[in-house]
Design a protein around this motif. Structure first.
Motif, PDB file in Angstrom:
ATOM      1  N   LYS A   5       0.820  -1.218   0.000  1.00  0.00           N
ATOM      2  CA  LYS A   5       0.000   0.000   0.000  1.00  0.00           C
ATOM      3  C   LYS A   5       0.847   1.259   0.000  1.00  0.00           C
ATOM      4  O   LYS A   5       0.321   2.353   0.097  1.00  0.00           O
ATOM      5  CB  LYS A   5      -0.929   0.005   1.218  1.00  0.00           C
ATOM      6  CG  LYS A   5      -2.077  -0.964   1.082  1.00  0.00           C
ATOM      7  CD  LYS A   5      -3.119  -0.703   2.128  1.00  0.00           C
ATOM      8  CE  LYS A   5      -4.313  -1.597   1.908  1.00  0.00           C
ATOM      9  NZ  LYS A   5      -5.378  -1.351   2.853  1.00  0.00           N
ATOM     10  N   GLY A   6       2.159   1.117  -0.119  1.00  0.00           N
ATOM     11  CA  GLY A   6       3.044   2.277  -0.127  1.00  0.00           C
ATOM     12  C   GLY A   6       2.928   3.068  -1.415  1.00  0.00           C
ATOM     13  O   GLY A   6       2.029   2.861  -2.228  1.00  0.00           O
ATOM     14  N   LYS A  11       2.059   0.503  -8.633  1.00  0.00           N
ATOM     15  CA  LYS A  11       1.094  -0.155  -7.746  1.00  0.00           C
ATOM     16  C   LYS A  11      -0.203  -0.352  -8.525  1.00  0.00           C
ATOM     17  O   LYS A  11      -0.658   0.536  -9.240  1.00  0.00           O
ATOM     18  CB  LYS A  11       0.874   0.705  -6.501  1.00  0.00           C
ATOM     19  CG  LYS A  11      -0.097   0.096  -5.504  1.00  0.00           C
ATOM     20  CD  LYS A  11      -0.159   0.887  -4.219  1.00  0.00           C
ATOM     21  CE  LYS A  11      -0.680   2.284  -4.489  1.00  0.00           C
ATOM     22  NZ  LYS A  11      -0.878   3.069  -3.267  1.00  0.00           N
ATOM     23  N   GLN A  12      -0.794  -1.524  -8.379  1.00  0.00           N
ATOM     24  CA  GLN A  12      -2.010  -1.882  -9.102  1.00  0.00           C
ATOM     25  C   GLN A  12      -3.184  -2.026  -8.146  1.00  0.00           C
ATOM     26  O   GLN A  12      -3.012  -2.401  -6.986  1.00  0.00           O
ATOM     27  CB  GLN A  12      -1.814  -3.224  -9.821  1.00  0.00           C
ATOM     28  CG  GLN A  12      -0.701  -3.234 -10.826  1.00  0.00           C
ATOM     29  CD  GLN A  12      -1.012  -2.360 -12.016  1.00  0.00           C
ATOM     30  OE1 GLN A  12      -2.062  -2.476 -12.629  1.00  0.00           O
ATOM     31  NE2 GLN A  12      -0.106  -1.472 -12.345  1.00  0.00           N
ATOM     32  N   TYR A  13      -4.374  -1.769  -8.653  1.00  0.00           N
ATOM     33  CA  TYR A  13      -5.612  -2.001  -7.908  1.00  0.00           C
ATOM     34  C   TYR A  13      -6.417  -3.047  -8.654  1.00  0.00           C
ATOM     35  O   TYR A  13      -6.765  -2.863  -9.822  1.00  0.00           O
ATOM     36  CB  TYR A  13      -6.423  -0.708  -7.771  1.00  0.00           C
ATOM     37  CG  TYR A  13      -7.765  -0.927  -7.120  1.00  0.00           C
ATOM     38  CD1 TYR A  13      -7.848  -1.267  -5.773  1.00  0.00           C
ATOM     39  CD2 TYR A  13      -8.937  -0.800  -7.848  1.00  0.00           C
ATOM     40  CE1 TYR A  13      -9.074  -1.472  -5.169  1.00  0.00           C
ATOM     41  CE2 TYR A  13     -10.171  -0.996  -7.253  1.00  0.00           C
ATOM     42  CZ  TYR A  13     -10.235  -1.336  -5.914  1.00  0.00           C
ATOM     43  OH  TYR A  13     -11.448  -1.546  -5.313  1.00  0.00           O
ATOM     44  N   GLN A  16     -11.007  -7.702  -7.489  1.00  0.00           N
ATOM     45  CA  GLN A  16     -11.392  -9.102  -7.291  1.00  0.00           C
ATOM     46  C   GLN A  16     -10.374  -9.897  -6.484  1.00  0.00           C
ATOM     47  O   GLN A  16     -10.647 -11.020  -6.076  1.00  0.00           O
ATOM     48  CB  GLN A  16     -11.590  -9.815  -8.636  1.00  0.00           C
ATOM     49  CG  GLN A  16     -12.819  -9.373  -9.387  1.00  0.00           C
ATOM     50  CD  GLN A  16     -12.609  -8.090 -10.163  1.00  0.00           C
ATOM     51  OE1 GLN A  16     -11.488  -7.719 -10.477  1.00  0.00           O
ATOM     52  NE2 GLN A  16     -13.684  -7.384 -10.453  1.00  0.00           N
ATOM     53  N   LYS A  17      -9.195  -9.372  -6.258  1.00  0.00           N
ATOM     54  CA  LYS A  17      -8.149 -10.090  -5.531  1.00  0.00           C
ATOM     55  C   LYS A  17      -8.346  -9.948  -4.025  1.00  0.00           C
ATOM     56  O   LYS A  17      -8.880  -8.955  -3.552  1.00  0.00           O
ATOM     57  CB  LYS A  17      -6.760  -9.549  -5.915  1.00  0.00           C
ATOM     58  CG  LYS A  17      -6.405  -9.742  -7.371  1.00  0.00           C
ATOM     59  CD  LYS A  17      -6.181 -11.186  -7.665  1.00  0.00           C
ATOM     60  CE  LYS A  17      -5.745 -11.368  -9.118  1.00  0.00           C
ATOM     61  NZ  LYS A  17      -5.608 -12.748  -9.485  1.00  0.00           N
ATOM     62  N   PRO A  18      -7.856 -10.931  -3.247  1.00  0.00           N
ATOM     63  CA  PRO A  18      -7.941 -10.817  -1.786  1.00  0.00           C
ATOM     64  C   PRO A  18      -7.178  -9.595  -1.260  1.00  0.00           C
ATOM     65  O   PRO A  18      -7.624  -8.931  -0.337  1.00  0.00           O
ATOM     66  CB  PRO A  18      -7.308 -12.105  -1.279  1.00  0.00           C
ATOM     67  CG  PRO A  18      -7.341 -13.050  -2.424  1.00  0.00           C
ATOM     68  CD  PRO A  18      -7.343 -12.220  -3.672  1.00  0.00           C
ATOM     69  N   HIS A  19      -6.016  -9.320  -1.845  1.00  0.00           N
ATOM     70  CA  HIS A  19      -5.251  -8.112  -1.534  1.00  0.00           C
ATOM     71  C   HIS A  19      -5.454  -7.173  -2.722  1.00  0.00           C
ATOM     72  O   HIS A  19      -4.859  -7.352  -3.773  1.00  0.00           O
ATOM     73  CB  HIS A  19      -3.771  -8.421  -1.342  1.00  0.00           C
ATOM     74  CG  HIS A  19      -3.515  -9.386  -0.235  1.00  0.00           C
ATOM     75  ND1 HIS A  19      -3.596  -9.037   1.085  1.00  0.00           N
ATOM     76  CD2 HIS A  19      -3.197 -10.697  -0.246  1.00  0.00           C
ATOM     77  CE1 HIS A  19      -3.339 -10.088   1.832  1.00  0.00           C
ATOM     78  NE2 HIS A  19      -3.100 -11.111   1.047  1.00  0.00           N
ATOM     79  N   VAL A  23       1.685  -4.998  -5.923  1.00  0.00           N
ATOM     80  CA  VAL A  23       2.555  -5.107  -7.086  1.00  0.00           C
ATOM     81  C   VAL A  23       2.175  -6.397  -7.813  1.00  0.00           C
ATOM     82  O   VAL A  23       2.137  -7.474  -7.203  1.00  0.00           O
ATOM     83  CB  VAL A  23       4.037  -5.146  -6.656  1.00  0.00           C
ATOM     84  CG1 VAL A  23       4.936  -5.337  -7.859  1.00  0.00           C
ATOM     85  CG2 VAL A  23       4.394  -3.884  -5.908  1.00  0.00           C
ATOM     86  N   LYS A  24       1.888  -6.274  -9.094  1.00  0.00           N
ATOM     87  CA  LYS A  24       1.480  -7.426  -9.894  1.00  0.00           C
ATOM     88  C   LYS A  24       2.727  -8.155 -10.385  1.00  0.00           C
ATOM     89  O   LYS A  24       3.537  -7.594 -11.116  1.00  0.00           O
ATOM     90  CB  LYS A  24       0.629  -6.954 -11.067  1.00  0.00           C
ATOM     91  CG  LYS A  24      -0.051  -8.044 -11.829  1.00  0.00           C
ATOM     92  CD  LYS A  24      -0.967  -7.417 -12.865  1.00  0.00           C
ATOM     93  CE  LYS A  24      -1.754  -8.423 -13.606  1.00  0.00           C
ATOM     94  NZ  LYS A  24      -2.631  -7.779 -14.598  1.00  0.00           N
TER      95      LYS A  24
END
Length: 175
Positions: A5-6, A11-13, A16-19, A23-24
């Motif tokens: 979350k830095g 950084k990706q959003y 549908q992912k648990p986190h 970073v993908k």
């Protein structure tokens, strides 16, 4: 997705992912031993061209992992699967591939690769089309499962469910 979350540019959003934030990482791993062969960090949509992203990632992972031409079988999920990629891997890289595919991908036979193929009524029904080394198939389960493969041929085998249909499952099974 590596949770993070830095503050970084890539950084990706992904809701549908648990986190959801992170970073993908695109990983090529050995399915038998779980060893990682290659890791590629996705730098974001502005850093790389978005056309044929899945195919480019697969080719880059294979080339950088030193697995090309060694006859390995490669399995993908539907984001990375396309008939063009699999034909290219087979003809130019000496790699066999199999994966689930989105039924509306370009290059698939339209008569069976559609939302509701004709003649599908029962769990276990299957249709396929073959063009050279490439086999496209659809199999009826609770939902239709669409696959493309250069590993398999058009032969079929009997499907056996691991449950008793009388236990409340809504299916027509082969035993």
């Amino acid at each position: 997705m590596i949770p993070f979350k830095g503050r970084i540019q890539f950084k990706q959003y992904m809701p549908q992912k648990p986190h959801k934030w992170g970073v993908k990482a695109l990983v090529l791993a050995d399915s038998q031993h779980s060893y990682i062969q290659y890791v590629d960090i996705y730098p974001g949509r502005n850093a790389i061209p978005q056309t044929h992203l899945g195919s480019n990632v697969v080719k880059r992972c294979l080339e950088n992992s030193n697995l090309v031409g060694k006859g390995y079988h490669f399995y993908t999920e539907n984001f990375f699967t396309s008939p063009e990629l699999f034909a290219n891997l087979y003809e130019n890289f000496g790699m066999y591939a199999c994966g689930t595919v989105r039924y509306n991908r370009r290059g698939l036979p339209k008569d069976i690769m559609c939302k509701k193929p004709s003649g599908f009524n029962l769990c276990g029904d299957m249709k396929f089309r073959q063009k050279g080394s490439l086999v496209a198939s659809v199999w009826c389960d609770k939902k239709n499962v669409y696959t493309v493969s250069t590993i398999h041929d058009h032969s079929t085998s009997q499907v056996i469910k691991e449950h008793d249909c009388s236990e409340g499952y809504d299916c027509h099974c082969f035993h």
